[in-house]
Design an enzyme around this catalytic site. Sequence first.
Site, mmCIF file in Angstrom:
data_model
loop_
_atom_site.group_PDB
_atom_site.id
_atom_site.type_symbol
_atom_site.label_atom_id
_atom_site.label_comp_id
_atom_site.label_asym_id
_atom_site.label_seq_id
_atom_site.Cartn_x
_atom_site.Cartn_y
_atom_site.Cartn_z
ATOM 1 N N ASP A 53 0.606 -1.358 0.273
ATOM 2 C CA ASP A 53 -0.031 0.314 0.043
ATOM 3 C C ASP A 53 0.494 1.336 0.165
ATOM 4 O OD1 ASP A 53 0.937 -0.043 2.470
ATOM 5 O OD2 ASP A 53 -1.199 -0.735 3.152
HETATM 6 C C1 LAN Z 1 3.615 -1.420 10.689
HETATM 7 C C2 LAN Z 1 3.587 0.295 9.938
HETATM 8 C C3 LAN Z 1 2.814 0.751 8.470
HETATM 9 C C4 LAN Z 1 1.528 -0.463 8.093
HETATM 10 C C5 LAN Z 1 1.434 -0.124 6.788
HETATM 11 C C6 LAN Z 1 2.054 0.480 5.880
HETATM 12 C C7 LAN Z 1 -0.062 1.155 7.304
HETATM 13 C C8 LAN Z 1 0.155 -0.797 6.505
HETATM 14 O O1 LAN Z 1 -0.921 -0.156 5.934
HETATM 15 C C9 LAN Z 1 0.498 -2.425 6.329
HETATM 16 C C10 LAN Z 1 1.102 -2.515 7.903
HETATM 17 C C11 LAN Z 1 2.144 -1.700 8.174
HETATM 18 C C12 LAN Z 1 3.194 -1.897 6.852
HETATM 19 C C13 LAN Z 1 2.845 -2.341 9.479
HETATM 20 C C14 LAN Z 1 3.114 -4.007 10.141
HETATM 21 C C15 LAN Z 1 3.136 -3.579 11.247
HETATM 22 C C16 LAN Z 1 4.536 -2.981 11.365
HETATM 23 C C17 LAN Z 1 5.134 -3.279 11.020
HETATM 24 C C18 LAN Z 1 3.943 -1.423 11.988
HETATM 25 C C19 LAN Z 1 2.333 -1.135 12.597
HETATM 26 C C20 LAN Z 1 5.042 -0.365 12.849
HETATM 27 C C21 LAN Z 1 5.372 -1.434 13.718
HETATM 28 C C22 LAN Z 1 4.406 -2.875 13.410
HETATM 29 C C23 LAN Z 1 5.623 -3.941 13.873
HETATM 30 C C24 LAN Z 1 4.522 -4.972 13.507
HETATM 31 C C25 LAN Z 1 5.803 -3.626 15.453
HETATM 32 C C26 LAN Z 1 7.028 -5.003 16.123
HETATM 33 C C27 LAN Z 1 6.367 -5.757 16.668
HETATM 34 C C28 LAN Z 1 5.802 -7.325 16.162
HETATM 35 C C29 LAN Z 1 4.636 -8.350 16.417
HETATM 36 C C30 LAN Z 1 6.936 -8.143 14.978
#
Ligand code: LAN
Length: 652
Positions: free
Chosen positions: A390
């Site tokens: 996205d």
């Molecule tokens: C994110 C940040 C961005 C987010 C979007 C692009 C907004 C979304 O549309 C797709 C998923 C994604 C890439 C995403 C997935 C999960 C993340 C990476 C996070 C919310 C930022 C932090 C999180 C990550 C998993 C945190 C560490 C914890 C774990 C459970 C591994």
Amino acid sequence: MPRDADAPRALTDPISAALGYLEKTQHTDGSWHGDYGGPQFLLPAYVAVAETAKIEIPADQRAEMIRYMRHHQAADGGWGLHVEGDNHMFTSVLNYVALRLLGVPADDPALKKARDWFLPRGGALASAAWGKFILSVLGLYDYRGLNPIPPELWLLPESLPVHPSRLWCHCRMVYLPMSWLYGRKVTAELTPLLEEIRTEIYTEPFDRIDWAAARNRVAPHDAYTPHSRVIQSVNKVLNEYEPRHSRALRGRAQNFVLEQIGYEDRNTDYICIGPINKLYHTLVWYFVDRDGPELARHIERLSDYLYQAEDGLKMQGYNNSRLWDTTFAMQAAMASNRHSEAEAMLSRAHTYLDDNQVLEDVPDKEKCYRHRSKGGWPFSDRPHGWPISDCTAEGLKASLLAEKRVERPIGQSRLTDAVDQILSWQNEDGGWATYELTRGPKWLELLNPSDCFADIMIDYSYVECTSACVQAMMAFNKRYPGVREREIRESVQRGVDYILEMQRADGSWEGSWGVCFSYGTWFGVLGLKAAGIPNEHPALSKAVAFLKRHQMPDGGWGEHARSCAERRWVDTEKGQAVMTSWSLLALMEAGETGEVVERGIGFLRRTQRQDGSWPAEHIAGMFNKTSAIHYDNYLKIFPLWALSVADTRPVD
Ligand code: LAN
């Protein structure tokens, strides 16, 4: 825009004011910087890693970290999984330990209160699994009390559905260094302070604890994903294997894992995909070679994850969210019809997109299980480099919108690369996942060992990602008809079918990366509309009816982060500007006019401040159902976007 009679304080030109505020907060690199905090397990993990790897935290930083953790302690003494969440054992014990490591004495009233919360509820022995792991590294918990994370799993045949390469990249990249650390059972040097803490987080003496009995103990506060029968059986086998493991096999597995860690370091310039693997990689290199270049480089980039905000110094959920925020800021500004006012801002923002598109695949991508990257956009910046479906789609949409207004547009060839990247990511179910194709079966979720997170095992298709990809390809097709036309048409059709299938009976879509149904429904509606589905389609009228039912008496919409965990709409006490904007954008896109929209716009105008901004409100970002995360810039972007669309609607 019709004047809102009950908005005496509303600005005469709310759009100009909001645009002005957005422009004022733009960084010289063209993006928007901001706070990406919220989860409360990150900063304590940072402190634990600094302690273990003997990384000095400067005194001013320590003070600000302490202030942050104190500020977010709940009145009853605990800490939530995120800043607006209910207490968890995981975060309560870890924040306690971090405060102690930063020098707060055990008899500090806040720490006494914390112990009073967590000790009667089982203390560290009842923490979610990740808490126990971090404590093990610190030597505050015994590795025998963990269910095994053997690195040998990486040596299984890649064709097996349980091979780690099939996991969601965030899960895979966190468990990768965890398996190395577990395989070596590394621990921090035991200091007198750590010895003291050992006596504070348990109700019994440390060396009398029955560690095996603690393996599966989880406080109800932390238990969102209960242990399935399958994982219980697997853990039994692994617990039998661990004391008898083959030294040679472990050695080979450790080497393999370390090689993978090295790939990730180099591919991300030592930023790493996320905050947790960043911390664990730092630790791994400390134990491999404390004088080596890898550790030094990791330490240099640790501060990328820190953010100083009004509530103190925190660790963020990513190195930053700049690319993502910039794509939305550009779209909001372009919706406004004040293009001349926004020209300079847009052109700087476009430069950021230009500078941060990923231009090449990572070297040896098959060896490190990476998907192609060329043409994609990441969430943060090019050095981080992991493109996301996205983010690529929003990057493409924003680039196309800005094309005519900038001196050096990105151009057809690189935008076509983005389309190819998007096409390469479509799943068999017609939807798009986040970073990769779905690589494993759904039943892998039965092996989720995290206790407190859901849906972490594979990269599922999401309505948000799917809608964004559909919108982007349709926009590209309009601008460059004939380029990838057949592929786009087929792909969009399957995407639409996926979106339709994901709609719930009540007309909503469940969001996964924002709170929650207002976010998901905004994407659901925009995806369908972009593909040409008419307003009269039952899916759209049901979506409109759903949103109308949730409008609040103040004219706004507001959902609490609990909506995601409970999987039902949970109202906030009053309307929230960001969720109101998502709802309005969906309603207007579906052709809704009239009172519902006017009252929503009235809410936004009434709550806007004199400087064009909106006051802070509830957290609006989410991951894995339970963890909320703060998107600082959303409040500058989405209300502007909704007001702008309202302003430019054809008058009927
Ligand atoms: C994110 C940040 C961005 C987010 C979007 C692009 C907004 C979304 O549309 C797709 C998923 C994604 C890439 C995403 C997935 C999960 C993340 C990476 C996070 C919310 C930022 C932090 C999180 C990550 C998993 C945190 C560490 C914890 C774990 C459970 C591994």
